[in-house]
Design an enzyme around this catalytic site. Sequence first.
Site, PDB file in Angstrom:
ATOM      1  N   SER A 116      34.739  67.596  68.402  1.00 49.49           N
ATOM      2  CA  SER A 116      34.688  65.968  69.160  1.00 49.49           C
ATOM      3  C   SER A 116      34.063  65.010  68.318  1.00 49.49           C
ATOM      4  O   SER A 116      34.419  64.918  67.327  1.00 49.49           O
ATOM      5  CB  SER A 116      34.085  66.449  70.585  1.00 49.49           C
ATOM      6  OG  SER A 116      34.754  65.679  71.386  1.00 49.49           O
ATOM      7  N   ASP A 149      37.772  59.484  70.105  1.00 40.59           N
ATOM      8  CA  ASP A 149      36.751  59.802  69.676  1.00 40.59           C
ATOM      9  C   ASP A 149      37.458  60.444  68.732  1.00 40.59           C
ATOM     10  O   ASP A 149      39.084  60.709  67.968  1.00 40.59           O
ATOM     11  CB  ASP A 149      36.068  60.962  70.476  1.00 40.59           C
ATOM     12  CG  ASP A 149      36.474  61.848  71.066  1.00 40.59           C
ATOM     13  OD1 ASP A 149      38.326  61.793  71.492  1.00 40.59           O
ATOM     14  OD2 ASP A 149      35.529  62.772  71.642  1.00 40.59           O
TER      15      ASP A 149
END
Length: 580
Positions: free
Chosen positions: A184, A332
């Site tokens: 992530s 992101d």
Amino acid sequence: MTQRTEHSAGGAATDAAAAVTTPTPAATGTAISEALFAAARAWLAEDPDPATRGELEELLEAAESGDSVAYGYLEDRFDGRLQFGTAGLRGELGAGPNRMNRVTVLRAAAGLAAFVTEQHGTGQIVAIGYDARHNSRRFAEDTAEVMLGAGHRPYLMPRELPTPMLAYSVLALGAQAGVMVTASHNPARDNGYKVYLGDGSQITTPNDTLIAARIDAVGALADVPRGAIQDVTVVPPDVIDAYVARSRELVAESTHRDLRFVYTAMHGVGFELFHRVLTNAGFPEPISVPEQQKPDPDFPTVSFPNPEEPGALDLAFALATEHDADLIIANDPDADRMALAVPDGAAPGGWRRLSGDDVGLVLGWYLANNGRRGTFATSIVSSEGLAAIAAAAKVGYARTLTGFKWLSKVPDLAFGYEEAIGYCVDSSHVRDKDGVTAALVAAEFAATLKSEGRTLLDALAEVDKVTGNLVTTQLSIRSDDPDQIQTMMRTLRRTPPTTLGSVPVTEVGDLSAAGQVLPPEQGLRLALENGWIAVRPSGTEPKLKCYIELGDRTAADRSPVVTRIAAVRAGLEEWFGQFA
């Protein structure tokens, strides 16, 4: 030693020794050191990766010759192992069981394959995706080969794609499990292994424990059967096409598409899918930040690839100012999260990044007022304002433990969000946070407001009237000593401050006691006059995370609350200063 922090510095994934605190080594030749050396040699015998083998061989040779620094690095790699839990696996890349590497991944894949067989028999579909981080594709291919060797039917993504695409594919393909290789928004030196089950959501207890037990039971890697990568099925293009087509159904047939917006993929994998989804819905071409558009596992323009972090949106701010944009949208690196920034003459540089709670409340308010029905849900560390919005719209409301692994399981979920810029706007197809479809809904709302001569700040002011001028902020306290984190939690529970920034602390209780009956979660909740503070250890970093919310229904706007919450935050930071 503790310190206030908002982010961690990134680093090259190949620098496996970066940011490691070297322990005091045992003298070479002792039973302890010989056991360590034996463990390292056993690891070398199994490791199929020449890069990590070379790294470990170099460390082992130096440590055996008496190099105390090399011994410390070696000890850190073999001091336990990465633990498989509800977040799957996540950690720094490198050799050894306490790192992310091919041995760790092959064992995780074999354990997951055994769990799927145990639960459903062989021949099951397993969807596998990956982002653009170092080794992500290799880890995904290893997983596919192990699944094939175990008698299952792995479907591998055709290229690096966002996490929401994998979550969608689990349901679309009728898979019994899914794996997404991603860390992530962690630093460049990290990677991770996120696991989904057939309901399309991330694993929770007790399945995490069951899978971990199967991983522990894996014997020698040489005995783990593996298929050939050329025999693995590739996820067909029509699955990706279907995601794009479905996203179009989330917004109205409207002429309100006049929106000039800047987009940043934060060096991740979001641009391709984001571009397709937004333009397919009738929006103009995004003004993409060129330096951050293409995937780059080293994230060269940011110290930490998270849109929430100071400095991460500086290039987007500059580009938006140059183009007189109406909105900034940021994903992101794996595009499961989404951040927004809006023009604001009162903000430094003329741009204001909305907090995760601001965006969650605005999107929830927009959807609830436009006919979305079902349950609106958020986590126990997110704003309580969604409860007021749900009550005003006469829709259901729920609070869950932190994380979308819990939010995704709320029955009849119409909208879910958590303050860490995660939003779910289509739970029937993606039972996880999705930064792409959330961006689409946000763009629709912003374009509609623009057609009325208003902005998202105007909408936020209207939301404040419903919620009572709620303001949220955060504080992170980092410590290199895990025991000190527990000491801080115990002290806060037993002898909490009586006031923070002149605001009385009225009660201290378990975090799980907030809202509804929930399973236990490690954390505390401090009740304040007109607000609350939640404090919990981070699940992925060595720090405490503090969430603060205050409100004032008697105030004309947020201004007095902003002043008061800043004083509370400063008081809390001062209280933690006693542990420095």
